[in-house]
Motif scaffolding. Sequence first.
Motif, PDB file in Angstrom:
ATOM      1  N   GLN A  47       0.835  -1.278   0.025  1.00  0.00           N
ATOM      2  CA  GLN A  47      -0.042   0.046   0.059  1.00  0.00           C
ATOM      3  C   GLN A  47       0.715   1.283   0.020  1.00  0.00           C
ATOM      4  O   GLN A  47       2.032   1.169   0.332  1.00  0.00           O
ATOM      5  N   ASP A  48       0.338   2.358  -0.484  1.00  0.00           N
ATOM      6  CA  ASP A  48       0.908   3.543  -0.478  1.00  0.00           C
ATOM      7  C   ASP A  48       1.474   3.970   1.042  1.00  0.00           C
ATOM      8  O   ASP A  48       2.563   4.292   1.136  1.00  0.00           O
ATOM      9  N   SER A  53      -1.739  -0.684  13.016  1.00  0.00           N
ATOM     10  CA  SER A  53      -2.822  -1.636  13.118  1.00  0.00           C
ATOM     11  C   SER A  53      -2.847  -2.566  11.743  1.00  0.00           C
ATOM     12  O   SER A  53      -3.253  -4.021  11.801  1.00  0.00           O
ATOM     13  N   HIS A  54      -2.670  -2.063  10.538  1.00  0.00           N
ATOM     14  CA  HIS A  54      -2.586  -2.546   8.990  1.00  0.00           C
ATOM     15  C   HIS A  54      -1.646  -3.691   9.283  1.00  0.00           C
ATOM     16  O   HIS A  54      -1.730  -4.812   8.852  1.00  0.00           O
ATOM     17  N   LEU A  55      -0.293  -3.105   9.805  1.00  0.00           N
ATOM     18  CA  LEU A  55       0.878  -4.103   9.842  1.00  0.00           C
ATOM     19  C   LEU A  55       0.680  -5.320  10.745  1.00  0.00           C
ATOM     20  O   LEU A  55       1.072  -6.433  10.578  1.00  0.00           O
ATOM     21  N   ALA A  56       0.094  -4.985  11.504  1.00  0.00           N
ATOM     22  CA  ALA A  56      -0.329  -5.740  12.965  1.00  0.00           C
ATOM     23  C   ALA A  56      -1.141  -7.175  12.315  1.00  0.00           C
ATOM     24  O   ALA A  56      -1.094  -8.386  12.605  1.00  0.00           O
ATOM     25  N   ASP A  57      -2.229  -6.467  11.595  1.00  0.00           N
ATOM     26  CA  ASP A  57      -3.112  -7.592  10.771  1.00  0.00           C
ATOM     27  C   ASP A  57      -2.740  -8.343   9.864  1.00  0.00           C
ATOM     28  O   ASP A  57      -2.642  -9.469   9.745  1.00  0.00           O
ATOM     29  N   ILE A  66       4.987  -4.573  16.583  1.00  0.00           N
ATOM     30  CA  ILE A  66       5.020  -3.876  15.162  1.00  0.00           C
ATOM     31  C   ILE A  66       5.303  -2.395  15.414  1.00  0.00           C
ATOM     32  O   ILE A  66       6.131  -2.042  14.788  1.00  0.00           O
ATOM     33  N   ASN A  67       5.067  -1.984  16.756  1.00  0.00           N
ATOM     34  CA  ASN A  67       5.598  -0.573  16.968  1.00  0.00           C
ATOM     35  C   ASN A  67       7.002  -0.506  17.002  1.00  0.00           C
ATOM     36  O   ASN A  67       7.596   0.421  16.749  1.00  0.00           O
ATOM     37  N   LEU A  68       7.777  -1.490  17.757  1.00  0.00           N
ATOM     38  CA  LEU A  68       9.226  -1.678  17.797  1.00  0.00           C
ATOM     39  C   LEU A  68       9.844  -1.839  16.422  1.00  0.00           C
ATOM     40  O   LEU A  68      10.831  -1.196  16.165  1.00  0.00           O
ATOM     41  N   ILE A  93      -0.787   6.315  13.293  1.00  0.00           N
ATOM     42  CA  ILE A  93      -0.108   7.232  12.293  1.00  0.00           C
ATOM     43  C   ILE A  93       0.151   6.402  11.130  1.00  0.00           C
ATOM     44  O   ILE A  93       0.117   5.324  11.091  1.00  0.00           O
ATOM     45  N   ARG A  94       0.028   7.250  10.004  1.00  0.00           N
ATOM     46  CA  ARG A  94       0.324   6.456   8.729  1.00  0.00           C
ATOM     47  C   ARG A  94       1.871   6.632   8.318  1.00  0.00           C
ATOM     48  O   ARG A  94       2.462   7.602   8.709  1.00  0.00           O
ATOM     49  N   TYR A  95       2.327   5.429   7.837  1.00  0.00           N
ATOM     50  CA  TYR A  95       3.748   5.455   7.479  1.00  0.00           C
ATOM     51  C   TYR A  95       3.948   5.105   6.072  1.00  0.00           C
ATOM     52  O   TYR A  95       2.934   4.403   5.549  1.00  0.00           O
TER      53      TYR A  95
END
Length: 430
Positions: A47-48, A53-57, A66-68, A93-95
């Motif tokens: 994704q752009d 949350s997205h990465l965790a899922d 994921i935050n680490l 936050i979007r990354y």
Amino acid sequence: MHSLDQVHEDIAPALDARMPLAPMSVEESGLEFSFLLRLAAKCATEQDTVTPSHLADRMKLPKVVINLLIKELVKLAYMEARGLAGEDVRSDIRYALSTKGMEYAHTAIRQSSYVGPAPVSLDAFCRQLGLQSIHHERVTQDGLVASLEGLVLSPFLVEKLGPAMNSGQSILLYGPPGNGKTSIAERTSRLFRQTIFVPYAIEVGGYVISFYDEAVHQPVTGTPYAKADQRWVECRRPVIKTGGELTLDLLDLSYSEGSTVYEAPLHLKASGGVFIIDDFGRQQVMPQALINRWIVPLERGYDFLTLHTGKKFKVPFDELVVFSTNIAPKDLSDEAGLRRLKYKIFVNNPSRAEYIRIFEDYARGVSVEMSVPDLELFYDRKYGAESLGSCYHPKYLLDFIGSYCEFNGFRKVASLEMLERAWEGVFTTD
């Protein structure tokens, strides 16, 4: 009022003690930090922008882990913050990957194109198989009878099946064709009530082995426990069947050079469940060669697999293996090979009474009328010492009668005349 301790005590029995719990740190995941960084970067290319949350899922890891990973990717200038995902200040936050981060991700993809749930370690996989071993589940007589409902089998045969199924070891079902060997083997899926936990993938030596297979693993429905490790899928014990297409290659890891990802072999995917080898002896490879391949797994309870790098590793062999054949055992293997197949069960032809019961049951199912006296006379004419009745004969005869009567506009009746006509239509004469 209940105290917090009392509430915890009330719900504790409902939780499966075998359930793997979510890792709260990189160390608890059992994977290298660098491996997880590469996987997170690859997932971010989908994704752009991505949120924790997205990465965790996507990676099936807790947000604390994921935050680490995101923090480290930002520190390395591989990832940049792009603002909040929503108007609420509490939004994620979007990354997005930076130019340097995209290069890092593409390098990681060239090393391994695997993108998806984080794999589990080999140690975790082996430990979990030990917790959910098929040997931990007991097959009862009532359960066996219920699983065989709809099959007409002699009491003697059912009596022999019970201990064999309960053993969790290897079984050879042999006998004339068409008498229910495959049906008996497939009914084992109804015997086992426990669920097991199946990983999406396994990591070995930095390589990913894809494991969870929607074609063979059946997830159970329900809301997953919040603290469960989402890298595992709760499923029914698998029942995997293979037949004449089985080769020795299918019992090894399948490696795709293009994706540099492995696919687990069929018998490994059957871990904790049942692996059925149907039509044993009809494979392109000699049956003795297949038995030789299984000697160590069947005798010692573990198997060895090999990566393309030459690295060998040991995996538990924990499953009920059922061989089904209509070839005489002495023509399949020598005595040393047959000794590895612990239970050898002859699946006999039906008796006269069992044949008639099978015929009556199927006739009701396909709405064909029948006359028991006509059927008894027909049976006595066609079967004897040189020609034995088979369990599949009633179906073939009744299917012919149904089709013949429909085509000619006749009432569906299995009269003696129609039975004789059906016999000539579906069976060859010498």
